[in-house]
Write a protein that holds these residues in place. Sequence first.
Motif, mmCIF file in Angstrom:
data_model
loop_
_atom_site.group_PDB
_atom_site.id
_atom_site.type_symbol
_atom_site.label_atom_id
_atom_site.label_comp_id
_atom_site.label_asym_id
_atom_site.label_seq_id
_atom_site.Cartn_x
_atom_site.Cartn_y
_atom_site.Cartn_z
ATOM 1 N N ARG A 96 2.506 -5.403 8.681
ATOM 2 C CA ARG A 96 3.327 -3.993 8.869
ATOM 3 C C ARG A 96 4.813 -4.267 9.217
ATOM 4 O O ARG A 96 5.371 -4.149 10.499
ATOM 5 C CB ARG A 96 2.814 -3.198 10.057
ATOM 6 N N ALA A 107 0.774 -1.130 -0.012
ATOM 7 C CA ALA A 107 0.181 -0.095 -0.094
ATOM 8 C C ALA A 107 0.855 1.247 0.026
ATOM 9 O O ALA A 107 1.728 1.375 0.739
ATOM 10 C CB ALA A 107 -0.920 -0.182 1.237
ATOM 11 N N VAL A 108 0.981 1.881 -1.137
ATOM 12 C CA VAL A 108 1.912 2.927 -1.203
ATOM 13 C C VAL A 108 1.126 4.458 -1.500
ATOM 14 O O VAL A 108 0.312 4.455 -2.190
ATOM 15 C CB VAL A 108 2.852 2.767 -2.389
ATOM 16 N N SER A 109 1.480 5.081 -0.351
ATOM 17 C CA SER A 109 0.597 6.327 -0.337
ATOM 18 C C SER A 109 1.547 7.503 -1.128
ATOM 19 O O SER A 109 0.880 8.453 -1.558
ATOM 20 C CB SER A 109 0.424 6.874 1.006
ATOM 21 N N ARG A 113 -10.013 2.824 2.890
ATOM 22 C CA ARG A 113 -8.717 2.792 2.436
ATOM 23 C C ARG A 113 -8.537 1.118 2.503
ATOM 24 O O ARG A 113 -8.253 0.619 1.446
ATOM 25 C CB ARG A 113 -7.957 3.316 3.282
ATOM 26 N N TYR A 114 -8.963 0.554 3.388
ATOM 27 C CA TYR A 114 -8.637 -0.773 3.588
ATOM 28 C C TYR A 114 -9.481 -1.634 2.679
ATOM 29 O O TYR A 114 -9.198 -2.585 1.983
ATOM 30 C CB TYR A 114 -8.756 -1.332 5.137
ATOM 31 N N THR A 167 1.731 -2.487 4.720
ATOM 32 C CA THR A 167 1.756 -1.343 4.772
ATOM 33 C C THR A 167 3.160 -0.890 5.506
ATOM 34 O O THR A 167 3.754 -1.554 6.102
ATOM 35 C CB THR A 167 0.641 -0.706 5.771
ATOM 36 N N GLY A 168 3.440 0.664 5.350
ATOM 37 C CA GLY A 168 4.589 1.040 5.645
ATOM 38 C C GLY A 168 4.479 1.703 7.128
ATOM 39 O O GLY A 168 5.321 2.513 7.502
ATOM 40 N N HIS A 169 3.773 1.346 8.181
ATOM 41 C CA HIS A 169 3.762 1.911 9.413
ATOM 42 C C HIS A 169 5.040 1.773 10.268
ATOM 43 O O HIS A 169 5.598 0.600 9.941
ATOM 44 C CB HIS A 169 2.595 1.070 10.487
ATOM 45 N N SER A 208 6.015 4.235 2.958
ATOM 46 C CA SER A 208 5.423 3.256 2.062
ATOM 47 C C SER A 208 6.421 3.135 0.591
ATOM 48 O O SER A 208 6.582 2.120 0.181
ATOM 49 C CB SER A 208 3.993 3.367 1.748
ATOM 50 N N HIS A 214 -7.917 9.270 -1.851
ATOM 51 C CA HIS A 214 -9.133 9.753 -0.953
ATOM 52 C C HIS A 214 -10.010 10.917 -1.739
ATOM 53 O O HIS A 214 -11.125 11.119 -0.986
ATOM 54 C CB HIS A 214 -8.661 10.016 0.354
ATOM 55 N N CYS A 239 -0.651 -0.443 -4.738
ATOM 56 C CA CYS A 239 -2.013 -0.052 -4.847
ATOM 57 C C CYS A 239 -1.872 1.611 -3.923
ATOM 58 O O CYS A 239 -1.383 1.604 -2.950
ATOM 59 C CB CYS A 239 -3.019 -0.594 -4.336
ATOM 60 N N THR A 240 -2.402 2.465 -4.722
ATOM 61 C CA THR A 240 -2.558 3.802 -4.080
ATOM 62 C C THR A 240 -4.053 4.189 -3.911
ATOM 63 O O THR A 240 -4.529 4.150 -4.971
ATOM 64 C CB THR A 240 -1.638 4.980 -5.025
ATOM 65 N N VAL A 241 -4.530 4.569 -2.811
ATOM 66 C CA VAL A 241 -5.738 5.128 -2.672
ATOM 67 C C VAL A 241 -5.959 6.714 -2.930
ATOM 68 O O VAL A 241 -5.173 7.304 -2.263
ATOM 69 C CB VAL A 241 -6.418 4.643 -1.387
ATOM 70 N N ARG A 249 -3.836 13.278 15.553
ATOM 71 C CA ARG A 249 -2.380 12.494 15.270
ATOM 72 C C ARG A 249 -1.128 13.547 15.197
ATOM 73 O O ARG A 249 -0.177 13.222 15.640
ATOM 74 C CB ARG A 249 -2.543 11.426 14.084
ATOM 75 N N ARG A 302 -10.032 6.000 6.536
ATOM 76 C CA ARG A 302 -9.259 4.567 6.832
ATOM 77 C C ARG A 302 -9.872 3.414 6.584
ATOM 78 O O ARG A 302 -9.327 2.532 5.834
ATOM 79 C CB ARG A 302 -9.124 4.555 8.493
HETATM 80 N N1 LIG Z 1 -3.573 6.666 0.326
HETATM 81 C C1 LIG Z 1 -3.047 5.966 0.374
HETATM 82 N N2 LIG Z 1 -2.946 4.602 -0.328
HETATM 83 C C2 LIG Z 1 -2.320 3.457 -0.143
HETATM 84 N N3 LIG Z 1 -1.656 3.334 0.885
HETATM 85 C C3 LIG Z 1 -2.057 4.189 2.218
HETATM 86 C C4 LIG Z 1 -2.484 5.472 2.005
HETATM 87 N N4 LIG Z 1 -2.404 6.151 2.832
HETATM 88 C C5 LIG Z 1 -1.597 5.370 3.942
HETATM 89 N N5 LIG Z 1 -1.485 4.159 3.162
HETATM 90 C C6 LIG Z 1 -0.586 3.246 3.847
HETATM 91 O O1 LIG Z 1 -0.863 2.980 5.408
HETATM 92 C C7 LIG Z 1 0.641 3.303 6.008
HETATM 93 C C8 LIG Z 1 0.257 4.169 7.220
HETATM 94 O O2 LIG Z 1 -0.100 5.304 6.633
HETATM 95 P P1 LIG Z 1 -0.772 6.388 7.612
HETATM 96 O O3 LIG Z 1 0.023 6.675 8.862
HETATM 97 O O4 LIG Z 1 -1.038 7.750 6.914
HETATM 98 O O5 LIG Z 1 -2.091 5.765 8.042
HETATM 99 P P2 LIG Z 1 -2.969 5.622 9.495
HETATM 100 O O6 LIG Z 1 -4.459 6.222 9.141
HETATM 101 O O7 LIG Z 1 -2.199 6.167 10.302
HETATM 102 O O8 LIG Z 1 -2.721 4.193 9.529
HETATM 103 P P3 LIG Z 1 -4.067 3.108 9.600
HETATM 104 O O9 LIG Z 1 -4.794 3.224 8.540
HETATM 105 O O10 LIG Z 1 -3.403 1.736 9.819
HETATM 106 O O11 LIG Z 1 -4.992 3.573 10.842
HETATM 107 C C9 LIG Z 1 1.171 4.026 4.860
HETATM 108 O O12 LIG Z 1 2.684 3.650 5.199
HETATM 109 C C10 LIG Z 1 0.931 3.140 3.799
HETATM 110 O O13 LIG Z 1 1.514 1.900 3.585
#
Ligand SMILES: Nc1ncnc2c1ncn2[C@@H]1O[C@H](COP(=O)(O)OP(=O)(O)OP(=O)(O)O)[C@@H](O)[C@H]1O
Length: 448
Positions: free
Chosen positions: A166, A25-27, A106-107, A124-126, A32, A60, A56-58, A200, A103
């Motif tokens: 993660r 999941a690449v934002s 996104r999932y 994901t890149g947490h 990510s 929003h 995949c990129t979401v 956050r 969120r």
């Molecule tokens: N728009 C996006 N498209 C794809 N992947 C995403 C997107 N936003 C976040 N992610 C994935 O989620 C990880 C964490 O992102 P971010 O910290 O912004 O989300 P979060 O809302 O804090 O986490 P969570 O969704 O688990 O609560 C990113 O490293 C990436 O892997």
Amino acid sequence: MPDAVIETAKRFLKFFVKPCRILVAVSGGSDSKGLLLALHSVIESEGQSGFSLAACTVDHALRPDSAKEAEDVAAFCAQLGIAHSIRRWHGDKPLTGIQAAAREKRYELLAEAAAELGADCIATGHTRDDQRETIAMRGTRDTGEGQGAAGMADMVLFERRIWVLRPFLHLSRAEIRSFLQARGVGWLDDPSNANPQFERVRVRARLAVSDQAPVLPGSGLQRAASSARAAALIGRHIQVHRALVAEVAATQAGKMDDRDWRRALLSVAAVLGGREHLPARATIERLSAFLKTGEPGRMTAARVVFDRRRSGLYLYREPRDLPVLAIARGGHALWDGRFNVTSEGPALTVTPEMRGALCEQRLIDAGVPKGVAKRASQVAPRVRPAESLGPHSIGPDSIPAKVECRIALYDTFLPGFDRIMADAVAALFGRDRYPAPPVHDVLTEMEG
Ligand SMILES: Nc1ncnc2c1ncn2[C@@H]1O[C@H](COP(=O)(O)OP(=O)(O)OP(=O)(O)O)[C@@H](O)[C@H]1O
């Protein structure tokens, strides 16, 4: 110095039960992008045959630049030769709770993309920085027996269908950024990360100048051990009848000072009440005080009646504020947070049973005291074809509908360290076990 990012990616791949296809999941942010690049490098250079990547990129669609940013990620993936999909969040957006709604959406979109691109799991890149923020945020909330200090799990099952892993949860953002800088790769800084409207963002700013909320190593392990114990207590002391009444042995009911027992009991109560979370701390304290007396009586907490009798403790959904739900032909919907109802033909109406003599008798036959059976049968779902609301509706067994209990606590997001506990709860409510993750985890050993 070995590159911590590459080493982490290598270790992560070793954990898999067998090689598979991973959707990253690449934002477009550093974490990510770093994850994608590190996994790609390891798979390419180490000849990790069998593993493959997709991304995949979401989008929003909450900011004017988001579509362009998603295109930039697509271009980055194309350079690496990785299949990439952009999923856009269409439709109306809620005015409040936008981050939580984004969120969940996104999932959902990531899971769809994984299915389309043939991926077996999502990564994901947490990072450790995200983990600290999460722990700090949960610490300020009155979440009672929630995940608390265990923080984010290193894997989560989404909607019973796909595991989200993660791998970078123990790495710092700074390490990932130097990894990218060393390779001349840039990243996107999401402007909403600077918006102090979001909790956050405020927490992040606070953590940057203090050293609060250290991430305790092994807290996930402790949580898994506590989950396993809670599961054993459930198996020994709780029975659930027709997904409507939980029956607890009288000798066990008042042991509310035992943390694992408390969580076991409250988790079962959350499912009966159709709730995704355990009650707040103040409610738990009130309930514990009541149960510890051992005196017969009734108390309602979080939509559930705790009915204490000499023969035992009985839990059931309180008989009020029950919805009436219309389901389109062939459609499905969730009733009262507790039952998934699917039409296998006509349009349906779902109401509370209210005068469920048949259901009441079945509960009595199962050994439930009469008074409890009467009240609990009132909160059962009654499913009828929409056009036959009269007293002569057809019998429950001949209605073309599937009714399945929902485990609200775990069916959307199941943290990996709670899987044994979730399986124990699912068994009580007649549901299947949750699918095991594609990686070896601490629970595999605990399950023996
Ligand atoms: N728009 C996006 N498209 C794809 N992947 C995403 C997107 N936003 C976040 N992610 C994935 O989620 C990880 C964490 O992102 P971010 O910290 O912004 O989300 P979060 O809302 O804090 O986490 P969570 O969704 O688990 O609560 C990113 O490293 C990436 O892997």
